[in-house]
Write a protein that holds these residues in place. Sequence first.
Motif, PDB file in Angstrom:
ATOM      1  N   LEU A 151       5.932  47.295  36.371  1.00 28.73           N
ATOM      2  CA  LEU A 151       4.601  47.835  36.622  1.00 28.73           C
ATOM      3  C   LEU A 151       4.672  48.563  37.956  1.00 28.73           C
ATOM      4  O   LEU A 151       4.530  47.973  39.031  1.00 28.73           O
ATOM      5  N   LYS A 152       4.951  49.829  37.850  1.00 32.48           N
ATOM      6  CA  LYS A 152       5.206  50.644  39.056  1.00 32.48           C
ATOM      7  C   LYS A 152       3.871  51.119  39.614  1.00 32.48           C
ATOM      8  O   LYS A 152       3.368  52.197  39.269  1.00 32.48           O
TER       9      LYS A 152
ATOM     10  N   ARG B 160      -0.216  41.285  42.283  1.00 32.26           N
ATOM     11  CA  ARG B 160      -0.160  42.737  42.044  1.00 32.26           C
ATOM     12  C   ARG B 160       0.263  43.089  40.611  1.00 32.26           C
ATOM     13  O   ARG B 160       0.594  44.232  40.326  1.00 32.26           O
ATOM     14  N   THR B 161       0.266  42.090  39.725  1.00 30.74           N
ATOM     15  CA  THR B 161       0.447  42.387  38.302  1.00 30.74           C
ATOM     16  C   THR B 161      -0.827  41.983  37.566  1.00 30.74           C
ATOM     17  O   THR B 161      -1.452  42.808  36.891  1.00 30.74           O
TER      18      THR B 161
ATOM     19  N   GLU C 234      -5.438  42.955  47.360  1.00 35.69           N
ATOM     20  CA  GLU C 234      -6.196  43.833  48.259  1.00 35.69           C
ATOM     21  C   GLU C 234      -7.700  43.675  48.033  1.00 35.69           C
ATOM     22  O   GLU C 234      -8.491  43.758  48.968  1.00 35.69           O
ATOM     23  N   GLU C 235      -8.077  43.434  46.802  1.00 33.63           N
ATOM     24  CA  GLU C 235      -9.503  43.304  46.498  1.00 33.63           C
ATOM     25  C   GLU C 235      -9.910  41.867  46.179  1.00 33.63           C
ATOM     26  O   GLU C 235     -11.100  41.576  46.036  1.00 33.63           O
ATOM     27  N   GLY C 236      -8.921  40.987  46.063  1.00 32.30           N
ATOM     28  CA  GLY C 236      -9.236  39.584  45.787  1.00 32.30           C
ATOM     29  C   GLY C 236      -9.801  39.336  44.398  1.00 32.30           C
ATOM     30  O   GLY C 236     -10.607  38.437  44.202  1.00 32.30           O
ATOM     31  N   ILE C 237      -9.355  40.136  43.430  1.00 36.95           N
ATOM     32  CA  ILE C 237      -9.829  39.991  42.049  1.00 36.95           C
ATOM     33  C   ILE C 237      -8.659  40.187  41.080  1.00 36.95           C
ATOM     34  O   ILE C 237      -7.638  40.757  41.448  1.00 36.95           O
ATOM     35  N   VAL C 238      -8.836  39.695  39.844  1.00 38.99           N
ATOM     36  CA  VAL C 238      -7.860  40.081  38.828  1.00 38.99           C
ATOM     37  C   VAL C 238      -8.101  41.558  38.499  1.00 38.99           C
ATOM     38  O   VAL C 238      -9.235  42.040  38.561  1.00 38.99           O
ATOM     39  N   PHE C 239      -7.037  42.248  38.188  1.00 43.83           N
ATOM     40  CA  PHE C 239      -7.184  43.666  37.851  1.00 43.83           C
ATOM     41  C   PHE C 239      -8.099  43.804  36.632  1.00 43.83           C
ATOM     42  O   PHE C 239      -7.977  43.035  35.658  1.00 43.83           O
ATOM     43  N   PRO C 240      -9.013  44.738  36.673  1.00 46.29           N
ATOM     44  CA  PRO C 240      -9.908  44.936  35.531  1.00 46.29           C
ATOM     45  C   PRO C 240      -9.112  45.129  34.238  1.00 46.29           C
ATOM     46  O   PRO C 240      -8.132  45.871  34.214  1.00 46.29           O
ATOM     47  N   GLY C 241      -9.523  44.412  33.210  1.00 46.17           N
ATOM     48  CA  GLY C 241      -8.854  44.543  31.923  1.00 46.17           C
ATOM     49  C   GLY C 241      -7.729  43.551  31.708  1.00 46.17           C
ATOM     50  O   GLY C 241      -7.246  43.379  30.585  1.00 46.17           O
TER      51      GLY C 241
ATOM     52  N   GLY D 146       6.326  42.864  35.815  1.00 41.81           N
ATOM     53  CA  GLY D 146       6.084  42.623  37.228  1.00 41.81           C
ATOM     54  C   GLY D 146       6.200  43.887  38.048  1.00 41.81           C
ATOM     55  O   GLY D 146       6.709  44.906  37.566  1.00 41.81           O
ATOM     56  N   ASP D 147       5.737  43.803  39.286  1.00 42.03           N
ATOM     57  CA  ASP D 147       5.678  44.997  40.136  1.00 42.03           C
ATOM     58  C   ASP D 147       6.873  45.124  41.081  1.00 42.03           C
ATOM     59  O   ASP D 147       6.958  46.089  41.827  1.00 42.03           O
ATOM     60  N   ARG D 148       7.807  44.138  41.039  1.00 39.69           N
ATOM     61  CA  ARG D 148       8.920  44.215  42.005  1.00 39.69           C
ATOM     62  C   ARG D 148      10.282  44.192  41.327  1.00 39.69           C
ATOM     63  O   ARG D 148      10.684  43.204  40.700  1.00 39.69           O
TER      64      ARG D 148
END
Length: 152
Positions: free
Chosen positions: A118-119, A16-17, A22-29, A98-100
């Motif tokens: 990363l909220k 999640r960073t 959820e989508e099984g991909i690296v976040f775009p960008g 990180g997100d947590r």
Amino acid sequence: MEITHNMKSIIFDYNRTIYNPEEGIVFPGSLEILQKYKDAGFVLFLVAKGGIDRKNQIKDLNIEHFFKKIIVHPEKTKDDFIDAMNECAEKTVFFVVGDRVKKEIRFGNECDMTTIWLKNGKFKDEEPELDIEKPDHVIHELSELESVILRS
Ligand SMILES: [Mg+2]
């Protein structure tokens, strides 16, 4: 190590960073951002919770080359961050993203790193309850990193 001053490092959380489970991909960008900081001379680390499946997943994503070290353990602990510090010169400046707040933000703070929350996503409403969980900075997507970590 030749350079003992001005070294900079970023420790990225994985799930999640960089990676969107959820989508099984690296976040775009994300890959462009990793490349940008690597090109700018930052030493990058990846910390992830998990076991062999997670290691294989990271391998399959072809992102290993961005990182000096990929640290994967069944539970994230402060030791993961100490492990990264031990890979770098003494005066290295560390950022953690990180997100947590209860995981990487807390452990980064415990290691006196500059912490960036990363909220976003599943844990965006998991607010800090303790001082040690409070991030130095809050962003809402990875592309905002540049507003915190200026290019050197
Ligand atoms: Mg995470």
